[in-house]
Design an enzyme around this catalytic site. Structure first.
Site, mmCIF file in Angstrom:
data_model
loop_
_atom_site.group_PDB
_atom_site.id
_atom_site.type_symbol
_atom_site.label_atom_id
_atom_site.label_comp_id
_atom_site.label_asym_id
_atom_site.label_seq_id
_atom_site.Cartn_x
_atom_site.Cartn_y
_atom_site.Cartn_z
ATOM 1 N N ASP A 11 0.883 -1.166 0.000
ATOM 2 C CA ASP A 11 0.000 0.000 0.000
ATOM 3 C C ASP A 11 0.917 1.211 0.000
ATOM 4 O OD1 ASP A 11 -1.581 2.160 0.668
ATOM 5 O OD2 ASP A 11 -2.640 1.135 2.293
ATOM 6 N N LYS A 131 -7.702 -5.119 3.914
ATOM 7 C CA LYS A 131 -8.338 -4.898 5.219
ATOM 8 C C LYS A 131 -8.427 -6.177 6.046
ATOM 9 C CE LYS A 131 -9.060 -0.571 4.063
ATOM 10 N NZ LYS A 131 -7.986 -0.448 3.046
ATOM 11 N N TYR A 230 0.782 0.069 14.928
ATOM 12 C CA TYR A 230 -0.107 -0.072 13.780
ATOM 13 C C TYR A 230 0.296 0.852 12.643
ATOM 14 C CZ TYR A 230 -4.314 -0.415 10.954
ATOM 15 O OH TYR A 230 -5.195 -0.623 9.920
ATOM 16 N N LYS A 233 -3.160 -2.630 7.881
ATOM 17 C CA LYS A 233 -3.339 -4.079 7.956
ATOM 18 C C LYS A 233 -2.401 -4.764 6.951
ATOM 19 C CE LYS A 233 -5.866 -6.337 10.856
ATOM 20 N NZ LYS A 233 -5.003 -6.579 11.988
ATOM 21 N N ASP A 235 -2.954 -7.249 4.739
ATOM 22 C CA ASP A 235 -3.518 -7.340 3.392
ATOM 23 C C ASP A 235 -2.748 -8.335 2.522
ATOM 24 O OD1 ASP A 235 -5.093 -5.419 4.495
ATOM 25 O OD2 ASP A 235 -4.097 -3.747 3.501
ATOM 26 N N ARG A 267 -9.836 0.461 10.879
ATOM 27 C CA ARG A 267 -8.658 0.627 11.721
ATOM 28 C C ARG A 267 -8.004 -0.707 12.103
ATOM 29 N NH1 ARG A 267 -8.612 5.990 13.087
ATOM 30 N NH2 ARG A 267 -10.575 7.056 12.714
HETATM 31 P P1 13P Z 1 -4.962 -0.428 5.074
HETATM 32 O O1 13P Z 1 -4.078 -1.349 5.862
HETATM 33 O O2 13P Z 1 -5.636 -1.152 3.948
HETATM 34 O O3 13P Z 1 -4.227 0.776 4.630
HETATM 35 O O4 13P Z 1 -6.171 0.019 6.015
HETATM 36 C C1 13P Z 1 -5.898 0.806 7.105
HETATM 37 C C2 13P Z 1 -7.065 1.103 7.970
HETATM 38 O O5 13P Z 1 -6.884 1.234 9.154
HETATM 39 C C3 13P Z 1 -8.401 1.259 7.406
HETATM 40 O O6 13P Z 1 -9.342 1.643 8.384
HETATM 41 MG MG MG Z 2 -4.038 2.121 3.295
HETATM 42 MG MG MG Z 3 -4.781 -2.162 2.343
#
Ligand code: 13P
Ligand code: MG
Ligand code: MG
Ligand code: 13P
Length: 374
Positions: A11, A131, A230, A233, A235, A267
């Site tokens: 990402d 996600k 954090y 995610k 993914d 999140r």
């Molecule tokens: P990503 O890991 O896909 O960037 O999503 C982050 C997130 O916290 C969405 O609420």
């Molecule tokens: Mg993202």
């Molecule tokens: Mg993502």
């Protein structure tokens, strides 16, 4: 021929929050890889799932190859520069280290690769999820490779019937790759005992016991464990070889009709059902629901066919409707109990800070209130 399939994803920025990369960003990554492919890659395919961009590459350099990994890393760096220029959200989000050191493992991007003896016809599936974390593939892989209720091939085909070897990683161990190898069906209950905890025990690969061939490679990196906090995610991406000595495409896809609950969504801190979606789908409801896409390919002498979209067929519309219902049902529960991940998996520190502060305000009441005589 010995062929390597490598998929590396990151990402590096998205439009409108964590929704989807811009066309310009996708083009920048695609052009960067395309311009440097000659002599290094046999073929490549660029796609996105939610806000993650994946570079699927075929080559003959083996897994963990420095030049292949550097090409992907540099393409993501070029993309990050484009994302910054456009003011995209979370530009460079998954590039957690400043300089490249031989391999993208542990640097943020997710990697799934395998070196194979290319079959006369080599059908395989490329999964990408957004996600959620790599444990999202535990249940579908268990069902596809170890459960005859899902995969009749386990009793119909002698080779498939010899079972599969699961390599499972304890992703909580940050000192190294802590793995265990277990055979299905002999050690089915041991496999299940681990897979019930998908935040900790994650299938890394699956191998045919009949031929020793690798069937599955999953990206097992946990961003949370790399960054210590954090940053998004994980993914995960995954490669699955299908047909002949492996389960059929339909047997590998069938478990995604469940819409099982996975960690992730808003999140990165919730439990929500996984929705199978068409290729290049974005994110919406509650920063989710967690999605998984699947592109089917045949590869011949390293050349990829065009992708076939495994979840575009009308059957999956009903599944998507069901998953949307499940997602809304879970969201009615808001922040309470099962709707959120357990404390150990919460991706934000806000709640532990809050609880610590509140803890100081707790008192143990000294006297019990007396009951007044009637
Ligand atoms: P990503 O890991 O896909 O960037 O999503 C982050 C997130 O916290 C969405 O609420
Ligand atoms: Mg993202
Ligand atoms: Mg993502
Ligand atoms: P075909 O006869 O169409 O090749 O299908 C075989 C199969 O195993 C499908 O699951």
């Amino acid at each position: 021929m010995k062929l390597t399939l490598s998929v590396i994803k990151a990402d590096i920025g998205s439009i409108g929050g964590h929704v989807a990369p811009s066309l310009e960003l996708l083009e920048t990554v695609g052009t960067y890889v395309g311009d440097r492919a000659t002599g290094l890659l046999l073929d490549h395919y660029i796609s996105h799932t939610g806000d993650d961009i994946a570079i699927l590459m075929t080559h003959t350099r083996g897994v963990g190859d420095e030049q292949i990994h550097k090409l992907a890393w540099d393409a993501f760096l070029a993309g990050t520069a484009a994302a910054r220029k456009q003011g995209l959200y979370g530009a460079g989000q998954d590039l957690l280290k400043d300089s490249f050191s031989g391999n993208v493992k542990g640097m943020g991007p997710a990697v799934a690769e395998m070196e194979i003896d290319e079959r006369t016809s080599e059908p395989f599936l490329f999964f990408a999820a957004d996600k959620t974390d790599p444990g999202a593939y535990n249940l579908p892989l268990y069902l596809a490779f170890a459960d005859v209720m899902n995969t009749p091939g386990l009793i119909l085909s002698p080779n498939i019937g010899r079972g599969f070897r699961f390599v499972i990683m304890d992703v909580n161990d940050t000192t190294g790759d802590r793995i265990i190898e277990l055979n299905a069906p002999d050690e089915l209950y041991d496999i299940a005992a681990l897979l019930r905890d998908p935040e900790r025990y994650v299938i890394e690969s699956v191998w045919s016991r009949a031929t020793g061939e690798q069937a599955v490679a999953v990206a097992t990196s946990r961003l949370h464990n790399i960054a210590g906090k954090y940053t998004g995610k994980d993914d995960p991406v995954m490669l699955v070889r299908v047909q002949m000595n492996f389960p059929a495409t339909g047997e590998v896809l069938a478990p995604y009709a469940i819409g099982h609950f996975v960690g992730g969504c808003m999140r990165g801190s919730h439990q929500m059902p996984l929705m199978p979606v068409t290729l290049n789908t974005g994110i919406s409801y509650f920063d989710g629901p967690p999605i998984v896409s699947c592109a089917g390919f045949c590869v011949h002498n390293g050349k990829l066919t065009e992708p076939v979209d495994a979840f575009v067929q009308p059957f999956w519309n009903t599944v998507r409707d069901d998953v949307a219902q499940k997602a809304m049902e879970m969201r009615r529960q808001g922040f309470v109990g099962t709707a959120m991940l357990p404390m150990s998996e919460l991706e934000y520190t806000g709640i532990s800070e809050k609880l610590e502060a509140l803890n100081k305000r707790f008192i143990v009441r000294k006297e019990l209130p007396l009951l007044k005589p009637a």
